[in-house]
Design a protein around this motif. Sequence first.
Motif, PDB file in Angstrom:
ATOM      1  N   UNK A 195       0.828  -1.207   0.000  1.00 19.46           N
ATOM      2  CA  UNK A 195       0.000   0.000   0.000  1.00 19.46           C
ATOM      3  C   UNK A 195       0.862   1.256   0.000  1.00 19.46           C
ATOM      4  N   UNK A 196       1.901   1.247   0.817  1.00 24.14           N
ATOM      5  CA  UNK A 196       2.802   2.396   0.934  1.00 24.14           C
ATOM      6  C   UNK A 196       4.033   2.152   0.066  1.00 24.14           C
ATOM      7  N   UNK A 197       4.343   3.038  -0.882  1.00 25.45           N
ATOM      8  CA  UNK A 197       5.534   2.857  -1.720  1.00 25.45           C
ATOM      9  C   UNK A 197       6.806   2.781  -0.879  1.00 25.45           C
ATOM     10  N   UNK A 198       7.742   1.935  -1.312  1.00 29.44           N
ATOM     11  CA  UNK A 198       8.979   1.769  -0.556  1.00 29.44           C
ATOM     12  C   UNK A 198       9.804   3.046  -0.510  1.00 29.44           C
ATOM     13  N   UNK A 199       9.649   3.933  -1.502  1.00 25.18           N
ATOM     14  CA  UNK A 199      10.438   5.168  -1.487  1.00 25.18           C
ATOM     15  C   UNK A 199       9.971   6.158  -0.420  1.00 25.18           C
ATOM     16  N   UNK A 200       8.899   5.815   0.295  1.00 27.15           N
ATOM     17  CA  UNK A 200       8.461   6.652   1.411  1.00 27.15           C
ATOM     18  C   UNK A 200       9.237   6.319   2.691  1.00 27.15           C
ATOM     19  N   UNK A 201       9.995   5.218   2.671  1.00 30.07           N
ATOM     20  CA  UNK A 201      10.775   4.820   3.836  1.00 30.07           C
ATOM     21  C   UNK A 201      12.188   5.387   3.736  1.00 30.07           C
ATOM     22  N   UNK A 202      12.921   5.466   4.857  1.00 32.16           N
ATOM     23  CA  UNK A 202      14.316   5.927   4.816  1.00 32.16           C
ATOM     24  C   UNK A 202      15.158   5.043   3.901  1.00 32.16           C
ATOM     25  N   UNK A 203      16.227   5.626   3.357  1.00 35.64           N
ATOM     26  CA  UNK A 203      17.069   4.903   2.403  1.00 35.64           C
ATOM     27  C   UNK A 203      17.603   3.598   2.980  1.00 35.64           C
ATOM     28  N   UNK A 204      18.044   3.632   4.242  1.00 33.07           N
ATOM     29  CA  UNK A 204      18.595   2.429   4.866  1.00 33.07           C
ATOM     30  C   UNK A 204      17.543   1.329   4.962  1.00 33.07           C
ATOM     31  N   UNK A 205      16.301   1.726   5.268  1.00 38.12           N
ATOM     32  CA  UNK A 205      15.227   0.741   5.377  1.00 38.12           C
ATOM     33  C   UNK A 205      14.840   0.189   4.011  1.00 38.12           C
ATOM     34  N   UNK A 206      14.894   1.030   2.984  1.00 38.59           N
ATOM     35  CA  UNK A 206      14.520   0.591   1.642  1.00 38.59           C
ATOM     36  C   UNK A 206      15.381  -0.569   1.165  1.00 38.59           C
ATOM     37  N   UNK A 207      16.687  -0.492   1.434  1.00 39.55           N
ATOM     38  CA  UNK A 207      17.597  -1.541   0.977  1.00 39.55           C
ATOM     39  C   UNK A 207      17.295  -2.884   1.623  1.00 39.55           C
ATOM     40  N   UNK A 208      16.808  -2.855   2.864  1.00 35.56           N
ATOM     41  CA  UNK A 208      16.459  -4.097   3.569  1.00 35.56           C
ATOM     42  C   UNK A 208      15.079  -4.577   3.137  1.00 35.56           C
ATOM     43  N   UNK A 209      14.098  -3.673   3.134  1.00 40.53           N
ATOM     44  CA  UNK A 209      12.737  -4.039   2.776  1.00 40.53           C
ATOM     45  C   UNK A 209      12.645  -4.562   1.343  1.00 40.53           C
ATOM     46  N   UNK A 210      13.500  -4.040   0.464  1.00 40.95           N
ATOM     47  CA  UNK A 210      13.462  -4.467  -0.924  1.00 40.95           C
ATOM     48  C   UNK A 210      13.845  -5.921  -1.126  1.00 40.95           C
TER      49      UNK A 210
END
Length: 257
Positions: A195-210
């Motif tokens: 629902x929430x785009x990954x680019x709304x998260x901090x950069x460090x979190x994006x690399x893990x969540x991806x």
Amino acid sequence: MTTSTGTYTPKPGAAPLARMIAAQAALETKMLLRNGEQLLLTVIIPTLLLVLFSTVDIVDTGDGEAVDFLAPGVLALAVLSTAFTGQAIATGFERRYGVLKRLAASPLPRWGLMTAKTVSVLVTEVLQVVLLTVIAFALGWSPQGNPFAVLLLLILGTAAFSGLGLLMAGTLKAEATLAAANLVFLLLLVGGGVIVPLDKFPDAAQSVLGLLPISALSDGLRDVLQHGAAMPWGDLGILAAWGVVGIAAAGKFFRWE
């Protein structure tokens, strides 16, 4: 004195393997669709999320129609709810109540039982995809891209979540499986790009969540269906890796009692 063979001559022995698997798969599907909690996870929640977030401007989904962003993510959520959450909970309680132990002693081999469960998951997912697709079209969805890529993403996503679900169900107690499966479902719903785009998260979190399977599935479906990508190899690779690890771990550590 002579004896004659009657019309209905007993024929001891197990039914053909394919027939046993089909019968077990049909039973598994019926039980899943009759379970209120499973229907909530597999049908009601994905449908409500798709309709609500497509019609109400709650989350910034970027340019274009909101449904074009949301529909692929909700399809990924449907796979998660059935292959992981629903299967983990159902199998965990079957293990607790001794159902798996008794089925393992039947003529149906253990791998046949797991095959039947997989077929049941696939049948349920087909129903989910059809329902959600119809609703998305009614909301103005305009999908594009390669249908084969979509099918491959859904299959690999199912394999990944199914392996992880069976691993959880075969190693934890039923109550722990119930709590953990629902918790993981909620966490991945929020942080998996559904629902929430990954680019709304901090950069460090994006690399893990991806690297999560739900993120790979939702992003891969979105790349194909929204942006017209031919084949999202990176997302397919992540799903394949999760599938191999999950299925291998489930096969090694699954306890039938």
